[in-house]
Design a protein around this motif. Structure first.
Motif, PDB file in Angstrom:
ATOM      1  N   THR A  25       0.842  -1.190   0.000  1.00 54.59           N
ATOM      2  CA  THR A  25       0.000   0.000   0.000  1.00 54.59           C
ATOM      3  C   THR A  25       0.883   1.248   0.000  1.00 54.59           C
ATOM      4  OG1 THR A  25      -1.704  -1.137   1.280  1.00 54.59           O
ATOM      5  CG2 THR A  25      -1.789   1.268   1.244  1.00 54.59           C
ATOM      6  N   PRO A  26       0.604   2.241  -0.850  1.00 54.00           N
ATOM      7  CA  PRO A  26       1.375   3.483  -0.822  1.00 54.00           C
ATOM      8  C   PRO A  26       1.385   4.070   0.580  1.00 54.00           C
ATOM      9  CG  PRO A  26      -0.046   3.434  -2.737  1.00 54.00           C
ATOM     10  CD  PRO A  26      -0.435   2.251  -1.901  1.00 54.00           C
ATOM     11  N   THR A  27       2.575   4.398   1.096  1.00 58.08           N
ATOM     12  CA  THR A  27       2.710   4.795   2.496  1.00 58.08           C
ATOM     13  C   THR A  27       3.609   6.022   2.637  1.00 58.08           C
ATOM     14  OG1 THR A  27       2.423   2.493   3.211  1.00 58.08           O
ATOM     15  CG2 THR A  27       3.448   4.011   4.779  1.00 58.08           C
ATOM     16  N   LEU A  28       3.179   6.931   3.494  1.00 55.62           N
ATOM     17  CA  LEU A  28       3.977   8.102   3.844  1.00 55.62           C
ATOM     18  C   LEU A  28       4.630   7.814   5.187  1.00 55.62           C
ATOM     19  CD1 LEU A  28       4.816  11.099   3.404  1.00 55.62           C
ATOM     20  CD2 LEU A  28       2.693  11.741   4.581  1.00 55.62           C
ATOM     21  N   THR A  29       5.953   7.757   5.206  1.00 58.89           N
ATOM     22  CA  THR A  29       6.694   7.408   6.411  1.00 58.89           C
ATOM     23  C   THR A  29       7.490   8.610   6.902  1.00 58.89           C
ATOM     24  OG1 THR A  29       6.892   5.095   5.707  1.00 58.89           O
ATOM     25  CG2 THR A  29       8.439   5.871   7.385  1.00 58.89           C
ATOM     26  N   LEU A  30       7.125   9.095   8.100  1.00 56.28           N
ATOM     27  CA  LEU A  30       7.765  10.288   8.650  1.00 56.28           C
ATOM     28  C   LEU A  30       7.776  10.242  10.182  1.00 56.28           C
ATOM     29  CD1 LEU A  30       6.133  13.031   6.376  1.00 56.28           C
ATOM     30  CD2 LEU A  30       8.579  12.532   6.523  1.00 56.28           C
ATOM     31  N   PRO A  31       8.671  10.998  10.821  1.00 60.92           N
ATOM     32  CA  PRO A  31       8.699  11.037  12.294  1.00 60.92           C
ATOM     33  C   PRO A  31       7.693  12.050  12.842  1.00 60.92           C
ATOM     34  CG  PRO A  31      10.513  12.326  11.423  1.00 60.92           C
ATOM     35  CD  PRO A  31       9.824  11.708  10.234  1.00 60.92           C
ATOM     36  N   TRP A  32       6.451  11.908  12.426  1.00 58.32           N
ATOM     37  CA  TRP A  32       5.365  12.801  12.833  1.00 58.32           C
ATOM     38  C   TRP A  32       4.305  12.029  13.605  1.00 58.32           C
ATOM     39  CZ3 TRP A  32       4.221  15.560   7.479  1.00 58.32           C
ATOM     40  CH2 TRP A  32       5.286  16.437   7.180  1.00 58.32           C
ATOM     41  N   ASP A  33       3.498  12.730  14.365  1.00 58.49           N
ATOM     42  CA  ASP A  33       2.332  12.153  15.022  1.00 58.49           C
ATOM     43  C   ASP A  33       1.150  12.279  14.059  1.00 58.49           C
ATOM     44  OD1 ASP A  33      -0.284  12.439  16.672  1.00 58.49           O
ATOM     45  OD2 ASP A  33       1.149  11.597  18.113  1.00 58.49           O
ATOM     46  N   SER A  34       0.430  11.203  13.854  1.00 56.74           N
ATOM     47  CA  SER A  34      -0.611  11.187  12.826  1.00 56.74           C
ATOM     48  C   SER A  34      -1.715  12.206  13.053  1.00 56.74           C
ATOM     49  CB  SER A  34      -1.232   9.790  12.719  1.00 56.74           C
ATOM     50  OG  SER A  34      -1.862   9.433  13.937  1.00 56.74           O
ATOM     51  N   GLU A  35      -1.985  12.551  14.315  1.00 60.85           N
ATOM     52  CA  GLU A  35      -3.083  13.468  14.613  1.00 60.85           C
ATOM     53  C   GLU A  35      -2.632  14.800  15.209  1.00 60.85           C
ATOM     54  OE1 GLU A  35      -6.041  12.822  13.645  1.00 60.85           O
ATOM     55  OE2 GLU A  35      -5.753  10.708  13.140  1.00 60.85           O
TER      56      GLU A  35
END
Length: 320
Positions: A181-191
């Motif tokens: 599945t296309p995925t955005l991977t980052l050191p962020w909090d989703s909300e």
């Protein structure tokens, strides 16, 4: 009534090209401003396309102050942008920006608009001290302020947000990591992470046009304008992109040290701190998402509208 000359650096690039397109595409603006585009190669296809639309072309090497001054003569307003990534040198970028400021003063520019960014080192009290492509632009803005003095030149600082176009390369479908599945991977909090998104090819021009045509330009002197098309969160970003392209897109939060391993060694620390800046300081500073209305005031006189993430996602092709 004669038109005011607006000179645009980086005329064939994302930011400069957006400014020119916006002016040309708005009858009110095009009746007020004549355009001069600065580029290093006036014979390129993109430069010639601008010339065919009535844009005057000028050559200027940012490392040659005399060329900058010649290119700015007769300008009422200037939109200036520098490119850290071309040299990956803060010193070179700052030198170029200072040369632009000096040239603006020398030829009597009335309103200079510089594409700047926050000083991350100062903003974070030194916790994030390696984001040179932000800090250098902040230093240039400070120089503009220091040299304009009582010359009468107004200066306004457009601060572009996080480019939505980054997602074209950041979203990946990797079957080795997940089910493909296309995925955005980052050191962020989703909300909880507040992301100031900018559609650079569209809304750089939206904001800069609002600045240079503002009915009370003195109100914008020394002001920093947050160039944000839309504030969002990681979960909302992937949801809207997925809905727009008709395909599920996931968000994958990872620790900073894991994210850093994905990056080339010469930019890993800087880009990781850049992402931490977004996560922990809302890019412009904690709570600045609540102050966007102050910047959006420049859009109101002409009723200018920004592009949403959904509109942007639908406007181009995606390859996963």
């Amino acid at each position: 009534m004669s038109k005011k000359l607006l000179t645009v650096f980086g005329a064939t690039g994302n930011q400069g090209g957006s400014v020119i397109s916006t002016i040309l595409g708005n009858s009110t603006l095009s009746s007020q401003f004549a355009l001069r585009g600065i580029t290093r190669n006036t014979s390129s296809a993109r430069a010639q396309a601008l010339a065919s639309k009535g844009v005057e072309l000028a050559v200027a090497d940012l490392n040659k102050p005399q060329e900058i001054e010649a290119a700015l003569k007769g300008s009422y307003a200037v939109f200036a942008v520098t490119n850290y990534w071309e040299s990956k040198s803060r010193e070179i970028e700052v030198s170029q920006g200072k040369a632009i400021a000096d040239a603006c003063i020398a030829v009597g520019v009335k309103h200079a608009v510089f594409s700047s960014l926050p000083n991350v080192t100062k903003l974070t009290d030194g916790k994030l001290g390696h984001v040179a492509h932000f800090d250098g632009k902040s230093e240039i803005a400070e120089y503009f302020e220091s040299v304009k003095g009582k010359t009468g030149m107004l200066s306004t600082y457009f601060m572009p947000g996080f480019y939505v176009t980054n997602f074209k390369t950041m979203i990946r479908a990797n079957p080795q990591v997940n089910d493909g599945t296309p995925t955005l991977t980052l050191p962020w909090d989703s909300e909880k992470t507040h992301v100031p998104l900018l559609s650079p090819e569209v809304d750089t021009g939206t904001f800069v046009a609002g600045i240079v045509s503002y009915p009370e330009p003195k109100e914008l002197d020394g002001k920093y304008i947050q160039g944000v098309s839309e504030w969002s969160t990681p979960s909302k970003i992937v949801s809207e992109i997925g809905a727009a392209i008709g395909k599920e897109v996931k968000f994958n939060p990872v620790p900073e040290d894991v994210f850093m391993k994905f990056l080339p060694s010469d930019t890993a620390e800087e880009l990781t701190e850049n992402m931490v800046l977004v996560r922990d300081y809302s890019y412009y500073g904690v709570g600045t998402e609540k102050k966007q209305g102050e910047s959006d005031k420049v859009l109101q006189p002409l009723g200018l509208k920004t592009q949403s993430v959904t509109e942007w996602a639908k406007s181009g092709s995606w390859n996963f």
